[in-house]
Scaffold this active site. Structure first.
Site, PDB file in Angstrom:
ATOM      1  N   GLU A 398       0.816  -1.220   0.000  1.00  0.00           N
ATOM      2  CA  GLU A 398       0.000   0.000   0.000  1.00  0.00           C
ATOM      3  C   GLU A 398       0.851   1.273   0.000  1.00  0.00           C
ATOM      4  OE1 GLU A 398      -3.100   0.200  -0.541  1.00  0.00           O
ATOM      5  OE2 GLU A 398      -4.132  -1.562   0.258  1.00  0.00           O
ATOM      6  N   GLU A 468      -3.705 -10.712  -0.034  1.00  0.00           N
ATOM      7  CA  GLU A 468      -4.543 -10.696   1.176  1.00  0.00           C
ATOM      8  C   GLU A 468      -5.943 -11.116   0.757  1.00  0.00           C
ATOM      9  OE1 GLU A 468      -4.395  -6.908   3.280  1.00  0.00           O
ATOM     10  OE2 GLU A 468      -2.251  -6.727   2.878  1.00  0.00           O
TER      11      GLU A 468
HETATM   12  C1  IPT Z   1      -5.049  -4.001   3.896  1.00  0.00           C
HETATM   13  C2  IPT Z   1      -3.659  -3.806   4.409  1.00  0.00           C
HETATM   14  O1  IPT Z   1      -2.720  -4.132   3.413  1.00  0.00           O
HETATM   15  C3  IPT Z   1      -3.367  -4.640   5.610  1.00  0.00           C
HETATM   16  O2  IPT Z   1      -2.177  -4.172   6.186  1.00  0.00           O
HETATM   17  C4  IPT Z   1      -4.494  -4.553   6.600  1.00  0.00           C
HETATM   18  O3  IPT Z   1      -4.621  -3.242   7.027  1.00  0.00           O
HETATM   19  C5  IPT Z   1      -5.764  -4.964   5.935  1.00  0.00           C
HETATM   20  O4  IPT Z   1      -6.029  -4.119   4.868  1.00  0.00           O
HETATM   21  C6  IPT Z   1      -6.936  -4.871   6.860  1.00  0.00           C
HETATM   22  O5  IPT Z   1      -6.767  -5.504   8.056  1.00  0.00           O
HETATM   23  S1  IPT Z   1      -5.366  -2.533   2.982  1.00  0.00           S
HETATM   24  C7  IPT Z   1      -7.069  -2.337   2.819  1.00  0.00           C
HETATM   25  C8  IPT Z   1      -7.326  -1.023   2.161  1.00  0.00           C
HETATM   26  C9  IPT Z   1      -7.625  -3.420   2.002  1.00  0.00           C
END
Ligand code: IPT
Length: 948
Positions: A398, A468
């Site tokens: 990010e 993720e």
């Molecule tokens: C995403 C982040 O990369 C991760 O660090 C964490 O914050 C996650 O979200 C939520 O728990 S970024 C988000 C805008 C999808």
């Protein structure tokens, strides 16, 4: 000399350090400097003791701050705020003569914040890059006798703008500090290149060594101890490294002055036909994102804890880790090499806080930050470049887009062409080797897998992964199976990394009644914070598994088993990368199923031996049957399948007749409400129909596919779903049945439900046939449809036949199986750091013990929730330890429930698992047993045997 404060605003990398290199295991002397140091607030504080490694705020100096995306200070790059805690650290130590006998180096593995370092009043340089190693030359500065090491550490600096990871802001010297002797004629750096050629099973090894001396390389297991450095050596046959068989070869690099030992794995990762390949075969990542976190020590995680984490992952079929969002402590990668996990090492870089400001001023595209970007990437790659387990370099997380990211992608590729470069934020995948996304929903992932999504030619050549997905916050994650089915179906889909492994709760002591206090954002008086969003892991902060972990183990299972009871067959799909099944114990001879193959065998069934009997018997068609495969060496279960025969509805002979004063068998009804108020010796309170649940973290989030709508929790709140009011329509007698009709609806709106309660009894038990019919125009979906009741004593335990041991909602609970279970009150309720709806088990027969007596509930696959608090209390309580002591028992039996989804970050509940207002029916039998219940007997079949 620029002042300490002025320099904090510099976007330049730290100065004075030695070039980055690998962490090497060397026979040169070294001296650990971890232990008790002195600390004081600068300026003017008094010295006190502090533990190194450790964080300042966890040892009484300042407070942790949890903020996710938003910077907790003005976005005014490159300037940090003036309100910037600075602490002096000091260690007085006697230099080890063995180190002192050589040139020497002082190594910091991780200092959170920005620091300047002095040894014996000589400034060595500055530390920038909180999760990166820095080494200073101490030759001639280190002296005989007592030395004084000073580290002045500021919490905020220009570099804070590059370190906006979603975690606690906690300054401190949180990783080890070591003095290393660097003998003349020793080895400065090593870069091992070890590849595997799957076509002929050969390996190629080249060991580049940075040394002024003559170097030889030995690989004893391959019979060579005289290899030249910097040359390619071909070995006709090697055992390749995979996470499934982490074969490592000891490699000794020596000069007359120093010996360095490495453990090397031969393996080749590449992309072919838009498929991620390892050693010539497609690779599926069953991964998790791992932050370093310990509830007492923050990011100072000791290696034993890290090892235990990795073993827990392996035990649950996890094969990959993304080190979100910074390189882990260096030795972590020795463990992933040794235990076998694929790793994506991520650079220490995130500038997410620029996003809420339209990415204005983002360092990623600003030339003044370019050197800092290159410096960070270089230190990441150089430190970890010798690990077989590392398959990917990730540029960071990010950080938007920009020329500095493009530059570090190119730098990483040039420096290490043997690994793949990853960055999710590269919107066109121009500078990376894999197309990566976060939280894309299954519909889109399916299109990407099938190449039906519009994409340019370049991107079409890339494999796809989810860096993720499946946000494991609170009750959930829902919908894991749907992703996995796609990963299995489309070769382009290389799997991904669940968000996230461990919750970041911080330990806040213990309550008077012995409960652990677990804290999250806002609990330390932060004015900018993101609350419980840091509590979103498959395992709790103390690494006890949450219920989602069992689901992950089942969904990630590398062997898929399907029982076809009518055909009496077992189908085995081997989804390992390259392993056969010989390491698995099924309790019967497994057929030969090579990796990638599917074999169907006839099942000859053997029941769990009834007393006195043995040998194979025919399956009684009404008994559940389980096939389970265990790892022979480790003992844990790798895969299982179960066939559960259909069960008829619970029958009850309606022999009792309702009396005029509304008694029926063991039950007494209140004529005013039509609801039962007594069952045998039990008082029943607040029997009512219910459509609400205490919002989960996912219910409180807005699903990405419908982000313009309020969250489910807000939709329910707007419809007053938690506040149904009931009107009794009538009570009639229909033969042996007492029929009660009620209408329930929320205030304000003109929609609700008409409910028919049809009660019958055989004199001992009470059967309910319930029908719930919506009327009017419902403004929202329901959370559930069922009944609630309360017993005025706390439950001690619940015993049940049905699905367990973990809970199940329509899109979770893949890890639950049919059997007999017992859980104490807390286990059944599935407590979470922030209270929310949880713990429903699908039962056929349950006994809720309230101290000597209890309530028996029977049905077929009926979701049963039992806990010592009302839903309103759960919904209104911010922390688990604030829940009141148990005095009553709230029980819910559902006809239907909504799935949980992952809207806390990502898609909401999939359409198939939503609960639209609709007619719902429930049959359940309630009883307050008048006899002791027979002890649960395990009459279930647990072993099956395919006939040869
Ligand atoms: C995403 C982040 O990369 C991760 O660090 C964490 O914050 C996650 O979200 C939520 O728990 S970024 C988000 C805008 C999808």
């Amino acid at each position: 000399m620029t002042s300490f404060r002025t320099e904090l605003a510099s976007p330049q990398p730290g100065r004075g350090s030695l070039p980055a290199r690998a962490h090497l295991r060397s026979d040169a002397p070294h001296q650990p400097l971890d232990g008790t140091w002195q600390v004081r607030r600068h300026p003017g504080g008094a010295w006190s003791e502090i533990r190194v490694p450790g964080h300042l705020p966890l040892q009484g100096h300042g407070a942790p701050i949890y903020a996710n995306v938003r910077f907790p200070f003005p976005v005014d790059p490159p300037f940090p705020p003036d309100d910037n805690p600075v602490h002096d650290h000091r260690l007085e130590f006697e230099a080890d003569p063995a180190v002192l006998a050589h040139p020497s180096v002082l190594r910091f593995e991780g200092v959170d914040g920005a620091a300047t370092v002095w040894l014996n009043d000589v400034e060595l340089g500055t530390l920038r890059g909180s999760r990166l190693t820095t080494e200073f030359d101490t030759t001639g500065v280190l002296r005989d006798g007592v030395n004084v090491l000073d580290v002045r550490l500021a919490q905020w600096s220009a570099h804070s703008y590059l370190e906006d990871q979603d975690m606690w802001w906690m300054p401190g010297i949180f990783r080890s500090v070591t003095l290393l002797a660097r003998p003349e004629g020793g080895i400065r750096d090593v870069f091992v290149h070890a590849s595997y050629d799957h076509r002929d099973g050969s390996g190629t090894l080249r060991v580049d060594v940075d040394s002024d001396a003559v170097v030889t390389v030995g690989v004893p297991a391959l019979g060579r101890d005289d290899l030249g450095a910097g040359e390619s050596h071909h070995f006709r046959s090697v055992d390749p490294w995979t996470a499934e068989n982490p074969m490592l070869y000891a490699v000794r690099v020596h000069t007359p002055a120093e010996v360095v030992t490495l453990r090397v794995g031969f393996r080749t990762v590449h992309v072919a036909d838009a498929t991620l390949m390892l050693n010539g075969r497609p690779l599926l990542l069953r991964g998790v994102n791992r932050h370093e976190h310990h509830p007492l020590h923050g990011r100072a995680v000791d290696l034993e804890t890290a090892r235990a984490e990795l073993l827990l992952m392996k035990k649950h079929n996890i094969n990959a880790v993304r080190t979100s969002h910074y390189p882990p402590q260096a030795s972590f990668l020795d463990l992933t090499d040794e235990l076998g996990l694929y790793v994506m090492v991520e650079n220490d870089l995130e500038t997410h806080g620029f996003e809420p400001n339209g990415w204005r001023g983002n360092p990623s595209d600003d030339p003044q930050w370019r050197d800092a970007y290159i410096d960070r990437m270089r230190r990441t790659v150089e430190r970890d470049k010798n690990h077989a387990s590392v398959l990917f370099w990730s540029l960071g997380n990010e950080a938007g887009t920009g020329a500095n990211l493009d530059a570090i992608a190119q730098w990483a590729k040039r420096r290490d062409p043997s690994r793949l470069v990853h960055y999710e934020g590269d919107r066109r995948s121009l500078h990376v080797d894999v197309y990566s996304r976060m939280y894309a929903d299954t519909a889109e992932v399916a299109r990407i897998g099938a190449f039906t999504e519009p994409e340019d030619e370049h991107r079409r050549t890339l494999p796809f992964l989810l860096c993720e997905y499946a946000h494991a916050m609170g009750n959930g994650p829902g919908g894991l199976s749907e992703y996995q089915e796609l990963f299995h179906r489309w070769p382009r889909l290389a799997g991904g990394f669940i968000w996230e492994w461990v919750e970041h709760a911080l330990h806040g002591g213990t309550t008077a009644d012995g409960r652990t206090i677990q804290l999250y954002g806002g609990d330390f008086g932060e004015r900018v914070h993101d609350g419980s969003f840091v509590i979103d892991g498959l395992v709790h902060a103390d690494r006890t598994p949450g219920p989602g972990l069992a689901d992950v183990a089942r969904v990630f299972a590398p062997v898929e088993l399907t029982i076809d009871a009518s055909a009496s067959t077992l189908t085995i799909v081997n989804r390992y990368h390259s392993l056969g099944l010989s390491h698995l114990d099924a309790g019967f001879p497994l057929p030969h199923v090579p990796a990638g193959a599917t074999v169907t065998v006839p099942l000859q069934l053997r029941s769990a031996p009834p007393p006195g009997a043995d040998g194979a018997v025919a399956v009684p068609p009404d008994l559940p049957l389980t096939v389970s495969l265990r790892d022979r060496d480790q003992g844990h279960e790798v895969a299982w399948a179960q066939y559960v025969p259909p069960r008829p509805p619970v029958s009850l002979r309606a022999t009792a007749v309702p009396s005029d004063d509304l008694r029926l068998g063991p039950a007494v009804f209140d004529p005013g409400t039509g609801m039962p108020v007594r069952l045998g010796d039990l008082d029943l309170h607040d029997v009512a129909v219910s459509l609400w649940r205490a919002p989960t973290e996912n219910d409180r989030g807005r699903g990405w596919e419908e982000h313009d709508l309020p969250s489910m929790a807000d939709r329910w709140a707007a419809a007053h779903l938690d506040d149904l009011r009931t009107r009794l329509i009538d009570v009639t007698v229909d033969g042996a049945a007492l029929v009660v009709r009620t209408r329930s609806g929320p205030p304000v709106i003109d929609a609700g439900v008409d409910v028919t309660w049809r009660w019958t009894s055989d004199g001992e038990a009470l059967a309910l046939d319930l029908t719930i019919e919506p009327y009017g125009q419902w403004p929202c979906e329901w959370a559930r449809a069922g009944i609630d009741l309360r017993l005025d004593r706390p439950t001690s335990q619940v015993t049940w036949t049905g699905w367990g041991p973990g809970p199940q909602y329509p899109d979770t609970g893949q890890g639950a199986r049919y059997g007999d279970f017992t859980a104490d009150r807390d286990t059944y309720a599935e407590r979470t750091v922030r209270p929310q709806e949880h713990g429903a088990r699908r039962i056929d027969d349950a006994f809720i013990d309230v101290g000597g007596i209890g309530l028996r509930v029977r049905g077929v696959d009926v979701p049963l929730t039992v806990r010592p608090w009302s839903r309103q209390t759960v919904a209104a309580t911010a922390h688990d330890h604030e829940l009141p002591a148990a005095t009553s028992t709230w029980i819910s039996v559902d006809a239907a429930a909504s799935g949980v989804g992952t809207a806390s970050c990502g898609p909401g509940v999939l359409p198939a698992y939503r609960l639209a207002p609709s007619v719902q029916r429930l049959r359940v039998v309630l009883q307050q047993p008048i006899r002791e219940l027979p002890a649960a007997t395990s009459s279930y079949q647990s072993v099956s045997e395919p006939s040869p």
